[in-house]
Design an enzyme around this catalytic site. Sequence first.
Site, mmCIF file in Angstrom:
data_model
loop_
_atom_site.group_PDB
_atom_site.id
_atom_site.type_symbol
_atom_site.label_atom_id
_atom_site.label_comp_id
_atom_site.label_asym_id
_atom_site.label_seq_id
_atom_site.Cartn_x
_atom_site.Cartn_y
_atom_site.Cartn_z
ATOM 1 N NE ARG A 80 -92.607 -62.573 -23.855
ATOM 2 C CZ ARG A 80 -93.661 -61.958 -23.304
ATOM 3 N NH1 ARG A 80 -93.469 -60.945 -22.477
ATOM 4 N NH2 ARG A 80 -94.891 -62.364 -23.579
ATOM 5 C CG HIS A 84 -93.281 -59.766 -27.826
ATOM 6 N ND1 HIS A 84 -94.532 -59.929 -27.253
ATOM 7 C CD2 HIS A 84 -92.673 -60.973 -27.733
ATOM 8 C CE1 HIS A 84 -94.666 -61.180 -26.838
ATOM 9 N NE2 HIS A 84 -93.542 -61.830 -27.105
ATOM 10 C CG ASN A 112 -97.081 -57.294 -26.340
ATOM 11 O OD1 ASN A 112 -96.351 -58.276 -26.439
ATOM 12 N ND2 ASN A 112 -97.296 -56.468 -27.349
ATOM 13 C CG HIS A 211 -89.557 -70.094 -24.705
ATOM 14 N ND1 HIS A 211 -90.730 -70.664 -25.162
ATOM 15 C CD2 HIS A 211 -89.739 -68.743 -24.822
ATOM 16 C CE1 HIS A 211 -91.571 -69.703 -25.538
ATOM 17 N NE2 HIS A 211 -90.983 -68.539 -25.341
#
Length: 336
Positions: A80, A84, A112, A211
């Site tokens: 992640r 991001h 975040n 996910h």
Amino acid sequence: MAGISQQRVKICLVLCLVGVVSASAYSSSSSSTTSSGTSSNSLLNPLFYLFKCPQALDTIKKLVTNAVANEPRMGASLLRLHFHDCFVQGCDASVLLADTATFKGEQNALPNANSLRGFEVVESIKAVLERQCPGVVSCADILAVAARDSVVALGGLGWPVGLGRRDSTTASFSGANSDLPSPFLNLDGLIAAFQKKLFTPNEMVALSGAHTIGSARCLLFRSRIYNESDIDSTYANQMRADCPKVGGDSNLSPIDITTKDVFDGAYYTNLINKKGLFHSDQQLFSGGSTATQVKTYSTFPLIFKFDFANAMLKMSNLSPLTGTQGQIRKVCSRVN
């Protein structure tokens, strides 16, 4: 029948290429693309550290594998972080820059804040590499390699990570708020968010499969489990046990309730069974254009793993800094 035949052909191709992303895929991704759609030569090369720091990749793999073995959730956290990072200014480690009295980074942007983690693992890798090869390996490259190694550690396929990124001296709080896809998006919003970074709807569905590992805070899925009808009732009640209507915003639940620490296709099977945790997850199987792809990945998880690896290869080439751009940070959380 034609669709079935095509799937069989694809499965055969995947079986022939298990663990290896096609050379053509790497070639097509070797030139990065900016978020505005313009192309630039990324100059990334998987052999970039071969002579400059030959032990770099082995060091990153060892430390990532150990971290994931100690805490499987860390694999999702490192993956992640890379996502991001790349979706804001490009893959430049801007997400790692901590706020100071005079600097506002991305870590406290809405997508975040109180959710990004794994910074200490990245810093520990950086510290070891600085002892081995001072001022050589960038934090951006550490993020890219750690994401790949995390997926492999949890059962996914690897991909050839181009290397030679440099670290930014800037970050974008506003970009993190505007460009990172929200878990509350409908299908059209998801497609648009990924198209902004030049990903196709098919690549969006594959990347959403991240996910299949990791956990989520109650705050991000409360409205789904209490207010939406497109959800299995038993599953909703199970999720409510750890996510009350009021309070408990930071309580965690696995995004993939079936195999939360294994990188597999169970995430897509969950969607078919109306057990998607986020609103945006379930939107992939809401009767829209992506439903068929969800079924394919549920039935043939190896196809998902292959497509995910190729999409991650493309993502890792989003607008990197190269050459004399940026810097090689000595500590990932601050500029030199």
